[in-house]
Design an enzyme around this catalytic site. Structure first.
Site, PDB file in Angstrom:
ATOM      1  N   LYS A  24      40.040  46.890  34.474  1.00 22.60           N
ATOM      2  CA  LYS A  24      40.175  45.967  35.608  1.00 22.60           C
ATOM      3  C   LYS A  24      41.614  45.459  35.700  1.00 22.60           C
ATOM      4  O   LYS A  24      42.264  45.226  34.664  1.00 22.60           O
ATOM      5  CB  LYS A  24      39.198  44.797  35.440  1.00 22.60           C
ATOM      6  CG  LYS A  24      39.164  43.845  36.634  1.00 22.60           C
ATOM      7  CD  LYS A  24      38.104  42.752  36.443  1.00 22.60           C
ATOM      8  CE  LYS A  24      38.085  41.795  37.621  1.00 22.60           C
ATOM      9  NZ  LYS A  24      37.085  40.719  37.474  1.00 22.60           N
ATOM     10  N   SER A  52      31.219  37.818  37.790  1.00 26.24           N
ATOM     11  CA  SER A  52      32.003  38.980  38.239  1.00 26.24           C
ATOM     12  C   SER A  52      31.695  40.292  37.534  1.00 26.24           C
ATOM     13  O   SER A  52      32.027  41.360  38.055  1.00 26.24           O
ATOM     14  CB  SER A  52      33.494  38.680  38.108  1.00 26.24           C
ATOM     15  OG  SER A  52      33.855  37.664  39.005  1.00 26.24           O
ATOM     16  N   SER A  78      33.743  39.854  41.172  1.00 21.47           N
ATOM     17  CA  SER A  78      35.057  40.364  41.444  1.00 21.47           C
ATOM     18  C   SER A  78      35.352  41.725  40.833  1.00 21.47           C
ATOM     19  O   SER A  78      36.280  42.402  41.292  1.00 21.47           O
ATOM     20  CB  SER A  78      36.131  39.378  40.966  1.00 21.47           C
ATOM     21  OG  SER A  78      36.126  39.265  39.552  1.00 21.47           O
TER      22      SER A  78
END
Lengths: 64, 468
Positions: free
Chosen positions: B81, B180, B156
């Site tokens: 990420k 997330s 997210s």
């Protein structure tokens, strides 16, 4: 919570943050969600009695 | 039928790689080729690092050939990420605010993954800066759901989950501030584990809300989540939140089963569910009973405090982290995210403290619940995955947070682990998810539950749109 746009604009401006009307609409929206959440606090009058660890309220299920 | 290596599990690949039957170089090339072919549509990566990946793959192959096999992650392609800083690689946290930022050191977790022989394919897209649950990103493109690209994929950690569902990585890292790792896992039909606060280092990650943020793994298969967690977890003196505990073997004894496991479902998690979610959740509960679990309804009234405590904590802490940027670079922050950060800037100290008191009350409620049950269960999110509303994306981004945060943020507030598992497809063919909450440091137990659940075949990646 006071979510009047002029009030919010002033609050932010005093901190040196300049925003436009669109920004203020989204701030209002987020604050209204927070306000809805705050309504639940009334069901728990002892919330104010809870002690907290100010620096890091972490791993809190592990504190026994 | 899928015959390529890109949908094989790390657990299947690892022994083949160790035995020399699968080449890390060929495996990496398959992923790079697939990313090249379909990621313009999905937008799961912000930055692909082909040269670095090829170099790491060649090194892994050489090491393994010479008898220096490091373990189950050696030679396995991993997506990272974009909140994780990576030495020499663009690290933006999905925001124009970090445009051109190339760190000179990697986050602890990236270093650990590379030391374990993981092949880093690149940096994964995300909801800009983190405070969002839709995966919408005006700076680098909104990640589309691989099951149907008209739909959002959650956030997210949007690129993380989407890359897994689309076969663009074997395992991935994510982060979880108010859901997330779990929201996009549910929307894309993968497994997402938010670990106990302090189990996995957050050092040198770009922060959003320090007391809520937690780094963790996602995978298409339960054992894969365990394989990646094993390498991510561990004490790190660079992280003030890090806990020094003895790590279990996260891939051993996963077939233990769940006979006699006591599962509690708070009434809070049965309210306000979309019809499809309610139906699939009820069916899942019956399947868990068939697997031997003892399931009962419980009351945890303090869960109602989660929305207030979670939003005030997150917006205040995130607002403080980006305070200077709000003054000088407001236009580089996505409009919806701006709304959250600016709201945090007008909240008072008193409100933040009240939120922490509500948080403590919630924790005590959960603690009491865990006296009677082993784990707590609920749908990961109460809604089915919405179509991407490109015209009104700012409103949609806030709408999604409003609906999903109350279901996911309790785990962040309490610091406890939560594991989202696929729960089947809704009537539109989009995945749904349910989440198990455990006591602190019970990740292995959650993986065992997930492994038992996996035997019910809750998801079939042959149905992913990009494969048809």
């Amino acid at each position: 919570m006071n979510t009047d746009k002029e009030f919010l604009k002033q609050q932010l401006s005093q901190q040196g943050i300049e925003v436009d009307d669109k920004d203020l609409s989204y701030v209002q929206r987020v604050l209204s969600i927070i306000d809805e959440g705050a309504e639940q606090l009334g069901e728990f009058p002892d919330v104010e009695d809870q002690s907290i660890m100010l620096t890091m309220d972490l791993g809190v299920l592990n504190d026994d | 039928m899928m015959t390529n290596l890109t949908y094989l599990s790390a657990a299947e690949l690892a022994p083949k790689i160790e035995a020399g039957e699968v080449s890390p170089v060929e495996l990496t090339e398959q992923f790079l080729d697939r990313i090249d072919k379909i990621d313009d549509t999905i937008k799961s990566y912000i930055t692909v690092t082909p040269e670095k990946a090829r170099e790491q793959a060649r090194k892994a192959e050489e090491e393994i050939k010479n008898g220096n096999y490091k373990g189950k992650l050696h030679g396995i392609p991993v997506g990272i990420k974009d909140t994780y800083q990576t030495e020499g690689v663009l690290s933006t946290s999905g925001s124009a605010l970090f445009e051109g930022y190339i760190p000179d050191e990697s986050s602890t977790v990236v270093t650990k993954i590379e030391e374990a022989g993981g092949i880093v394919l690149g940096k994964l897209n995300m909801h800009s800066l983190g405070p969002g649950s839709a995966g919408i990103n005006p700076a680098y493109g909104t990640t589309r759901n691989p099951w149907n690209t008209d739909y959002i994929c959650g956030g997210s950690s949007s690129g993380s989950s989407a890359s897994l569902a689309a076969g663009l990585a074997t395992v991935v890292t994510g982060t979880d501030m108010w859901g997330s790792l779990r929201v996009p896992a549910a929307m894309t039909g993968v497994y997402g584990l938010k670990p106990t606060q302090g189990l996995v280092s957050s050092a040198a990650n770009i922060p959003t809300s320090e007391t809520l943020d937690q780094t963790g793994p996602q995978g298409r298969y339960v054992t894969d989540v365990g394989i990646l967690l094993q390498e991510m977890a561990g004490y790190d003196p660079k992280d003030i939140k890090s806990e020094d505990i003895e790590l279990p073997d996260y891939t051993g004894d996963l077939d233990k089963g769940i006979k006699g496991l006591k599962i509690g479902i708070p009434s809070y998690y049965r309210q306000g569910l979309d019809e499809d979610v309610e139906k699939l959740f009820n069916e899942s509960v019956e399947k868990l009973k068939d697997l031997g679990a003892e399931v009962k309804d419980i009351e945890v009234p303090e869960l109602k405090l989660a929305k207030y405590a979670g939003l005030v904590t997150a917006t205040s802490e995130a607002g403080a982290n980006y305070y200077s940027s709000l003054k000088t670079n407001l236009d580089k922050i996505a409009q919806d995210v701006r709304g959250f950060l600016l709201a945090g800037s007008v909240l008072t100290g008193t409100q933040y403290i009240r939120a922490q008191k509500a948080r403590r009350k919630l924790v005590m409620g959960l603690k009491k619940a865990f006296e009677d049950v082993d784990v707590i269960l609920g749908p990961t999110i109460p809604i089915t995955t919405p179509k991407f509303d490109e015209e009104n994306w700012e409103d949609q981004a806030i709408d999604v947070v409003e609906k999903v945060l109350p279901f996911t943020v309790p785990a962040n507030l309490a610091g406890i682990p939560a594991f989202s598992v696929p729960m089947g497809l809704d009537s539109k063919g989009l995945p749904t998810g349910m989440q198990f909450f455990g006591k602190n440091f019970t990740e292995k137990q959650l993986l065992q539950i997930g492994k038992a659940w996996e035997t019910t075949d809750p998801i079939d990646y042959n149905q992913v749109e990009v494969n048809n």
